[in-house]
Design an enzyme around this catalytic site. Structure first.
Site, PDB file in Angstrom:
ATOM      1  N   LYS A 168       1.882  -3.796  -5.797  1.00 10.68           N
ATOM      2  CA  LYS A 168       3.119  -4.451  -5.355  1.00 10.68           C
ATOM      3  C   LYS A 168       2.942  -5.484  -4.246  1.00 10.68           C
ATOM      4  CE  LYS A 168       6.819  -1.854  -6.797  1.00 10.68           C
ATOM      5  NZ  LYS A 168       7.881  -0.902  -6.766  1.00 10.68           N
ATOM      6  N   ASP A 225       5.007   7.550  -5.608  1.00 10.67           N
ATOM      7  CA  ASP A 225       5.530   6.336  -6.243  1.00 10.67           C
ATOM      8  C   ASP A 225       4.711   5.090  -5.917  1.00 10.67           C
ATOM      9  OD1 ASP A 225       7.592   7.937  -7.235  1.00 10.67           O
ATOM     10  OD2 ASP A 225       8.793   7.611  -5.442  1.00 10.67           O
ATOM     11  N   LYS A 264       0.845   5.085  -9.546  1.00 12.05           N
ATOM     12  CA  LYS A 264      -0.256   5.836 -10.174  1.00 12.05           C
ATOM     13  C   LYS A 264      -0.206   5.730 -11.691  1.00 12.05           C
ATOM     14  CE  LYS A 264       1.304   9.520  -8.058  1.00 12.05           C
ATOM     15  NZ  LYS A 264       2.285   8.929  -7.124  1.00 12.05           N
ATOM     16  N   GLY A 265       1.020   5.757 -12.236  1.00  9.81           N
ATOM     17  CA  GLY A 265       1.177   5.677 -13.686  1.00  9.81           C
ATOM     18  C   GLY A 265       0.600   4.393 -14.229  1.00  9.81           C
ATOM     19  N   ALA A 296       7.512  14.622 -10.643  1.00  4.81           N
ATOM     20  CA  ALA A 296       6.859  13.313 -10.758  1.00  4.81           C
ATOM     21  C   ALA A 296       7.651  12.392 -11.681  1.00  4.81           C
ATOM     22  CB  ALA A 296       5.451  13.483 -11.313  1.00  4.81           C
ATOM     23  N   GLY A 297       7.521  11.103 -11.418  1.00  4.59           N
ATOM     24  CA  GLY A 297       8.090  10.097 -12.311  1.00  4.59           C
ATOM     25  C   GLY A 297       7.131   8.934 -12.304  1.00  4.59           C
ATOM     26  N   HIS A 298       6.408   8.759 -13.392  1.00  5.62           N
ATOM     27  CA  HIS A 298       5.399   7.707 -13.466  1.00  5.62           C
ATOM     28  C   HIS A 298       5.851   6.640 -14.467  1.00  5.62           C
ATOM     29  CE1 HIS A 298       2.147  10.811 -12.076  1.00  5.62           C
ATOM     30  NE2 HIS A 298       3.113  10.643 -11.204  1.00  5.62           N
ATOM     31  N   THR A 299       6.006   5.435 -13.964  1.00  5.55           N
ATOM     32  CA  THR A 299       6.476   4.348 -14.827  1.00  5.55           C
ATOM     33  C   THR A 299       5.292   3.580 -15.386  1.00  5.55           C
ATOM     34  OG1 THR A 299       8.204   4.108 -13.182  1.00  5.55           O
ATOM     35  CG2 THR A 299       8.132   2.429 -14.913  1.00  5.55           C
ATOM     36  N   GLN A 310       2.669  13.082  -7.140  1.00  3.83           N
ATOM     37  CA  GLN A 310       2.988  13.114  -5.707  1.00  3.83           C
ATOM     38  C   GLN A 310       1.874  12.373  -4.955  1.00  3.83           C
ATOM     39  OE1 GLN A 310       3.438  16.397  -7.499  1.00  3.83           O
ATOM     40  NE2 GLN A 310       5.263  15.220  -7.960  1.00  3.83           N
ATOM     41  N   THR A 357      12.243   7.147  -9.913  1.00  5.31           N
ATOM     42  CA  THR A 357      12.094   7.252 -11.371  1.00  5.31           C
ATOM     43  C   THR A 357      12.659   8.584 -11.868  1.00  5.31           C
ATOM     44  OG1 THR A 357      10.022   6.054 -11.067  1.00  5.31           O
ATOM     45  CG2 THR A 357      10.371   7.007 -13.227  1.00  5.31           C
TER      46      THR A 357
HETATM   47  P1  GDP Z   1       4.034   6.586  -9.564  1.00  4.86           P
HETATM   48  O1  GDP Z   1       4.943   7.736  -9.402  1.00  4.86           O
HETATM   49  O2  GDP Z   1       2.956   6.532  -8.525  1.00  4.86           O
HETATM   50  O3  GDP Z   1       3.456   6.469 -10.956  1.00  4.86           O
HETATM   51  O4  GDP Z   1       4.930   5.276  -9.329  1.00  4.86           O
HETATM   52  P2  GDP Z   1       6.404   4.993  -9.929  1.00  4.86           P
HETATM   53  O5  GDP Z   1       6.266   4.642 -11.348  1.00  4.86           O
HETATM   54  O6  GDP Z   1       7.344   6.078  -9.560  1.00  4.86           O
HETATM   55  O7  GDP Z   1       6.838   3.733  -9.053  1.00  4.86           O
HETATM   56  C1  GDP Z   1       6.085   2.556  -9.023  1.00  4.86           C
HETATM   57  C2  GDP Z   1       6.957   1.400  -9.510  1.00  4.86           C
HETATM   58  O8  GDP Z   1       6.320   0.174  -9.201  1.00  4.86           O
HETATM   59  C3  GDP Z   1       7.152   1.358 -11.007  1.00  4.86           C
HETATM   60  O9  GDP Z   1       8.436   0.883 -11.270  1.00  4.86           O
HETATM   61  C4  GDP Z   1       6.089   0.398 -11.497  1.00  4.86           C
HETATM   62  O10 GDP Z   1       6.432  -0.243 -12.721  1.00  4.86           O
HETATM   63  C5  GDP Z   1       6.068  -0.584 -10.375  1.00  4.86           C
HETATM   64  N1  GDP Z   1       4.781  -1.262 -10.123  1.00  4.86           N
HETATM   65  C6  GDP Z   1       3.529  -0.744 -10.149  1.00  4.86           C
HETATM   66  N2  GDP Z   1       2.629  -1.643  -9.749  1.00  4.86           N
HETATM   67  C7  GDP Z   1       3.320  -2.784  -9.446  1.00  4.86           C
HETATM   68  C8  GDP Z   1       2.954  -4.075  -8.930  1.00  4.86           C
HETATM   69  O11 GDP Z   1       1.787  -4.361  -8.643  1.00  4.86           O
HETATM   70  N3  GDP Z   1       3.977  -4.957  -8.729  1.00  4.86           N
HETATM   71  C9  GDP Z   1       5.274  -4.679  -9.005  1.00  4.86           C
HETATM   72  N4  GDP Z   1       6.204  -5.583  -8.774  1.00  4.86           N
HETATM   73  N5  GDP Z   1       5.649  -3.462  -9.491  1.00  4.86           N
HETATM   74  C10 GDP Z   1       4.686  -2.533  -9.694  1.00  4.86           C
HETATM   75  P1  IMO Z   2       5.396  10.830  -8.088  1.00  9.63           P
HETATM   76  O1  IMO Z   2       4.330  11.564  -8.876  1.00  9.63           O
HETATM   77  C1  IMO Z   2       7.986  10.650  -4.572  1.00  9.63           C
HETATM   78  C2  IMO Z   2       9.239  14.473  -2.843  1.00  9.63           C
HETATM   79  C3  IMO Z   2      10.711  14.788  -2.943  1.00  9.63           C
HETATM   80  C4  IMO Z   2      10.879  15.628  -1.697  1.00  9.63           C
HETATM   81  C5  IMO Z   2       9.586  16.414  -1.616  1.00  9.63           C
HETATM   82  C6  IMO Z   2       9.665  17.820  -2.192  1.00  9.63           C
HETATM   83  O2  IMO Z   2       6.374  10.083  -8.908  1.00  9.63           O
HETATM   84  O3  IMO Z   2       4.776  10.011  -7.010  1.00  9.63           O
HETATM   85  P2  IMO Z   2       9.835  18.793  -4.661  1.00  9.63           P
HETATM   86  O4  IMO Z   2      10.871  18.582  -5.720  1.00  9.63           O
HETATM   87  O5  IMO Z   2       8.455  18.394  -5.057  1.00  9.63           O
HETATM   88  O6  IMO Z   2       9.875  20.167  -4.075  1.00  9.63           O
HETATM   89  O7  IMO Z   2      10.289  17.803  -3.455  1.00  9.63           O
HETATM   90  O8  IMO Z   2       8.631  15.657  -2.348  1.00  9.63           O
HETATM   91  N1  IMO Z   2       8.579  14.144  -4.131  1.00  9.63           N
HETATM   92  C7  IMO Z   2       8.248  12.922  -4.521  1.00  9.63           C
HETATM   93  N2  IMO Z   2       8.463  11.723  -3.930  1.00  9.63           N
HETATM   94  N3  IMO Z   2       7.298  10.702  -5.738  1.00  9.63           N
HETATM   95  C8  IMO Z   2       7.043  11.884  -6.329  1.00  9.63           C
HETATM   96  O9  IMO Z   2       6.249  12.017  -7.404  1.00  9.63           O
HETATM   97  C9  IMO Z   2       7.558  13.060  -5.738  1.00  9.63           C
HETATM   98  N4  IMO Z   2       7.531  14.380  -6.064  1.00  9.63           N
HETATM   99  C10 IMO Z   2       8.138  15.022  -5.068  1.00  9.63           C
HETATM  100  O10 IMO Z   2      11.485  13.624  -2.917  1.00  9.63           O
HETATM  101  O11 IMO Z   2      10.945  14.793  -0.554  1.00  9.63           O
HETATM  102 MG    MG Z   3       6.983   8.160  -9.161  1.00  5.82          MG
END
Ligand code: GDP
Ligand code: IMO
Ligand code: MG
Length: 428
Positions: A331, A13, A16-17, A39-42, A224, A299
């Site tokens: 962030k 999190d 990366k998205g 994964a959850g990429h916003t 991840q 996400t």
């Molecule tokens: P990922 O899994 O690595 O793609 O990250 P996620 O999408 O799960 O979580 C990152 C969160 O931070 C999302 O809600 C993004 O919109 C937000 N985000 C990313 N970069 C920034 C930043 O520079 N500032 C702020 N405030 N939010 C950000």
């Molecule tokens: P993105 O791509 C944050 C964590 C889970 C758990 C462990 C194992 O959005 O960064 P799993 O379901 O993979 O067997 O769970 O890994 N986990 C993540 N935490 N961001 C993710 O993906 C994750 N994918 C798995 O919370 O601790």
């Molecule tokens: Mg994520």
């Protein structure tokens, strides 16, 4: 042959998205190489639309890139089709998607086993996303997995599923007291998916080699992160794949010599979802600040993310392990308004100082962070686009991270939008 790896430096999190989306218009292919719909990429596109992607590479939101799901990914076909339909309904051209025939399928028994094994672990649970990721990779390694290409041959699909369920149903029923899974029902369901997914299944390796031969840019988008890597992370509190740079080669079928750049994304602080050690975790008002201002809720599962200070030991470990050429610190805006912004520069473990990750899991569980306290800033930095726009203390914070990690910080995120960055060195 410019292949670029983009991965997470912490526990996921990191944003990366957003960074993949930022690069989307400059690359010809975006490839997911590991993980699944854990994964959850916003991504927030310039028109203000918000997308949460789970299986589709974030490059889907850049109209020109081809999008590929590599052999290293585990695919839940139901989730993928929902995602394809959802994106198509919002006007995204999904015909650019190709999926490796060697990618493994997540089957209903994987989801069922993920849930029951977690329940049986009780307090020792991993805190998985419950999506069947671990059991699917487990079957892959045990050589009893079912792959995307098996959807093209109903006879083989049935044979493999019958074999798998002969064992899994015993486990589900006799060990966990669950109802057995019916082969015919699953076959009927998966043949429907097969019909819809067939046009996307391809020999993606050759596609990517040809692209690299033509000198096109291939971006390998990690899911991840480094500390969730099965081999290099905080085992057993990890995911069941290799999100690190080495895993990118395996999961996309690209040779290491093709990789010219490794971009690691890290938050300006740290978060973690699920169980496992987290030395800089905060349980005070500062932790609340990070969660609230940073909107730190998952996400994928909506769970509260655990929050803490920036851990430079982890960051430097990630830089060295992955051969990182460029760091993206996201962030930074979330730290605005804090009097002090500590950076963890080492650990104290049983009376001894460590500047690098300790060797054993037990030691890491006992790690107490050693902090360097930097002064904070109060100015709104969300409109900053160049380094000079940042307050001096924010610049000092970034410079210190750069120094400790011995890696240049090329981009600093100051907001969730595609344009909300301070670009110090262009990534491409
Ligand atoms: P990922 O899994 O690595 O793609 O990250 P996620 O999408 O799960 O979580 C990152 C969160 O931070 C999302 O809600 C993004 O919109 C937000 N985000 C990313 N970069 C920034 C930043 O520079 N500032 C702020 N405030 N939010 C950000
Ligand atoms: P993105 O791509 C944050 C964590 C889970 C758990 C462990 C194992 O959005 O960064 P799993 O379901 O993979 O067997 O769970 O890994 N986990 C993540 N935490 N961001 C993710 O993906 C994750 N994918 C798995 O919370 O601790
Ligand atoms: Mg994520």
């Amino acid at each position: 042959m410019p292949a670029i790896v983009l991965l997470g430096a912490q526990w996921g999190d990191e944003g990366k998205g957003k960074v993949t989306d930022l690069l989307g218009e400059q690359v010809d292919y975006v490839v997911r190489y590991s993980g699944g719909n854990n994964a959850g990429h916003t991504v927030i596109t310039p028109d203000g639309q918000k997308y949460a992607l789970h299986l589709m590479p974030s490059g889907a939101l850049s109209p020109s890139a081809m999008i590929v799901i590599g052999n290293g990914v585990v695919v839940d076909p139901k989730v993928l089709l929902e995602e394809i339909d959802g994106l198509a309904a919002r006007g995204v051209d999904v015909s650019r998607l190709r999926i490796s025939g060697d990618a493994h399928l997540i089957m209903p028994h994987h989801r069922a086993l993920d849930k029951v094994t977690e329940r049986y672990l009780g307090k020792a649970k991993i805190g998985t996303t419950g999506r069947g990721i671990g059991p699917a990779y487990g079957d892959k390694v045990a050589r009893m997995g079912i792959r995307l290409q098996d959807l093209l041959d109903p006879g083989i699909l049935r044979k493999k599923l019958e074999l798998a369920l002969r064992e899994k149903n015993q486990t589900l029923f006799k060990v966990y007291n669950r109802t057995a899974i019916d082969v015919d029902t699953v076959i009927a369901e998966y043949l429907e998916y097969a019909e819809r997914l067939t046009p996307y299944i391809a020999e993606t390796r050759v596609m990517l080699w040809d692209a690299l031969d033509r000198g096109e840019n291939v971006l390998l988008e990690g899911a991840q992160a480094t500390m969730l890597d099965m081999d290099h992370g905080t085992y057993p509190f990890v995911t069941s794949s290799n999100p690190t740079a080495g895993g990118a080669c395996i999961g996309a079928g690209i040779p290491p010599t093709a990789i010219t750049k490794v971009i690691a994304v890290s938050k300006a602080y740290t978060t973690r979802v699920g169980s496992g050690p987290f030395p800089t975790e905060l349980f005070d008002a500062n932790g609340e600040h990070l969660r609230k201002i940073g909107h730190e809720y998952g996400t994928t599962t909506g769970r509260e993310r655990r929050c803490g200070w920036f851990d430079a030991v982890v960051a430097r470990y990630a830089c060295r392990l992955n051969g990182v050429t460029d760091l993206v610190i996201t962030k930074l805006d979330v730290l605005t308004g804090l009097e002090k912004v500590p950076i963890c520069v080492g650990y104290e473990i049983d009376g001894k100082r460590y500047d690098d990750m300790p060797m054993t899991q037990t030691a890491f569980h006992h790690a107490t962070p050693i902090y360097e306290e930097l002064d904070g800033w109060w100015e709104d930095i969300t409109k900053a686009r160049t380094e000079d726009d940042l307050p001096e203390n924010a610049r000092r914070y970034i410079a210190r991270i750069e120094e400790i990690c011995r890696t240049r910080v090329s981009v600093v995120g100051v907001g969730p939008g595609r344009e909300e960055n301070v670009v110090r060195t262009p990534l491409i």
